[in-house]
Design a protein around this motif. Structure first.
Motif, PDB file in Angstrom:
ATOM      1  N   UNK A   1      11.547   7.941 -21.060  1.00 53.11           N
ATOM      2  CA  UNK A   1      11.820   6.683 -21.361  1.00 53.11           C
ATOM      3  C   UNK A   1      11.666   6.562 -22.937  1.00 53.11           C
ATOM      4  N   UNK A   2      12.614   6.153 -23.663  1.00 57.36           N
ATOM      5  CA  UNK A   2      12.625   6.215 -25.162  1.00 57.36           C
ATOM      6  C   UNK A   2      12.577   4.891 -25.783  1.00 57.36           C
TER       7      UNK A   2
ATOM      8  N   UNK B   1      22.064   2.565 -29.591  1.00 61.30           N
ATOM      9  CA  UNK B   1      22.323   3.174 -28.061  1.00 61.30           C
ATOM     10  C   UNK B   1      21.805   4.342 -27.717  1.00 61.30           C
ATOM     11  N   UNK B   2      20.992   5.052 -28.738  1.00 62.97           N
ATOM     12  CA  UNK B   2      20.193   6.210 -28.405  1.00 62.97           C
ATOM     13  C   UNK B   2      18.846   5.934 -27.806  1.00 62.97           C
ATOM     14  N   UNK B   3      18.610   4.744 -27.677  1.00 65.26           N
ATOM     15  CA  UNK B   3      17.312   4.484 -26.837  1.00 65.26           C
ATOM     16  C   UNK B   3      17.505   3.472 -25.852  1.00 65.26           C
ATOM     17  N   UNK B   4      16.368   3.861 -24.790  1.00 68.09           N
ATOM     18  CA  UNK B   4      16.531   2.711 -23.780  1.00 68.09           C
ATOM     19  C   UNK B   4      16.077   1.433 -23.999  1.00 68.09           C
TER      20      UNK B   4
ATOM     21  N   UNK C   1      14.444  13.222 -30.605  1.00 66.13           N
ATOM     22  CA  UNK C   1      15.058  12.986 -29.088  1.00 66.13           C
ATOM     23  C   UNK C   1      15.084  14.327 -28.451  1.00 66.13           C
ATOM     24  N   UNK C   2      15.710  15.376 -28.851  1.00 68.28           N
ATOM     25  CA  UNK C   2      16.153  16.474 -28.163  1.00 68.28           C
ATOM     26  C   UNK C   2      14.837  17.352 -28.176  1.00 68.28           C
TER      27      UNK C   2
ATOM     28  N   UNK D   1       6.363   3.716 -22.516  1.00 68.04           N
ATOM     29  CA  UNK D   1       7.292   4.891 -22.900  1.00 68.04           C
ATOM     30  C   UNK D   1       6.822   6.168 -23.048  1.00 68.04           C
ATOM     31  N   UNK D   2       7.873   7.193 -23.100  1.00 65.35           N
ATOM     32  CA  UNK D   2       7.507   8.492 -23.434  1.00 65.35           C
ATOM     33  C   UNK D   2       7.632   8.859 -25.101  1.00 65.35           C
ATOM     34  N   UNK D   3       8.703   8.622 -25.325  1.00 63.18           N
ATOM     35  CA  UNK D   3       9.000   8.903 -26.980  1.00 63.18           C
ATOM     36  C   UNK D   3       9.261   7.518 -27.694  1.00 63.18           C
ATOM     37  N   UNK D   4       8.445   7.325 -28.841  1.00 63.96           N
ATOM     38  CA  UNK D   4       8.692   6.141 -29.581  1.00 63.96           C
ATOM     39  C   UNK D   4       9.085   6.605 -31.182  1.00 63.96           C
TER      40      UNK D   4
END
Length: 214
Positions: free
Chosen positions: A2-3, A49-52, A134-135, A112-115
């Motif tokens: 989850x971003x 659009x790149x994030x949850x 993100x990748x 979240x996992x990534x911020x």
């Protein structure tokens, strides 16, 4: 995974009449317009659009209903607003103001996992830095100098960001004249982190009205 896109702002600052700020600050409508420009570019580059999810933190606004309308229109409809009018530290030490806002809202980051942290007064020029973060799922910073990172934008795992936030007190940055750019470098150097020498945004020098690479 989850971003989160974490936007940290201090949008509404009035110029004091009977005192002065210790640091250089842009005031009033000019400051709000600088944020509008930043949010427009986030929208143009389709960053949302790149994030949850997207969270907007602001320490100069007492209620969500007081967020300027022109800003609301430029944010996703499901944006989470975490606003609180308390920017005392930030008017003395910008890093302290940043850390105080993160301290106050740190529990929200656990979901979240990534911020990806971004200060929307900056004009983002490209989305590539964010895409790579993100990748790769690795902490990502741009260097300001040999041992200082740029803190206007960076990517971090939530675990590392939470650990950093809990490692310091915002008040110490003021009392001990500490620089958050150095503190973050020293902390993340010990983590799994990519350090880049790049400028992905423009910063407005409001005294000259000229945008500079950042």
């Amino acid at each position: 995974m989850k971003t989160l896109l974490l936007l940290n702002s201090s949008m509404v600052i009035k110029k004091p009449y009977f005192s002065r700020d210790y640091i250089k600050i842009e005031y009033g409508n000019k400051r709000i317009n600088s944020y509008v420009d930043g949010f427009i570019n986030l929208q143009k580059l389709e960053i949302y659009k790149m994030f949850d999810e997207t969270i907007l933190i602001d320490n100069t606004i007492s209620s969500t209903k007081n967020v300027p309308d022109q800003i609301i229109k430029l944010l996703p409809k499901n944006t989470i607003f975490l606003v609180n009018k308390n920017n005392t530290l930030g008017r003395t030490n910008k890093g302290a103001g940043m850390l105080k806002s993160l301290e106050k809202n740190v529990t929200f980051f656990e979901d979240y996992d990534l911020i990806f942290y971004f200060e929307p007064r900056l004009i983002l020029k490209s989305s590539e830095f964010i895409k790579q973060f993100i990748k790769n799922r690795i902490n990502s910073f741009s260097m300001e100098s040999s041992k200082r990172v740029k803190t206007g934008y960076f990517g971090s795992t939530s675990n590392d960001l939470i650990e950093f936030i809990n490692s310091y007190k915002a008040e110490d940055l003021v009392e001990k004249n500490l620089h958050i750019e150095l503190l973050m470098y020293e902390f993340y150097e010990k983590k799994n982190t990519n350090f880049y020498t790049t400028s992905i945004s423009l910063w407005k020098n409001y005294l000259s009205e000229i945008y500079e690479g950042y």
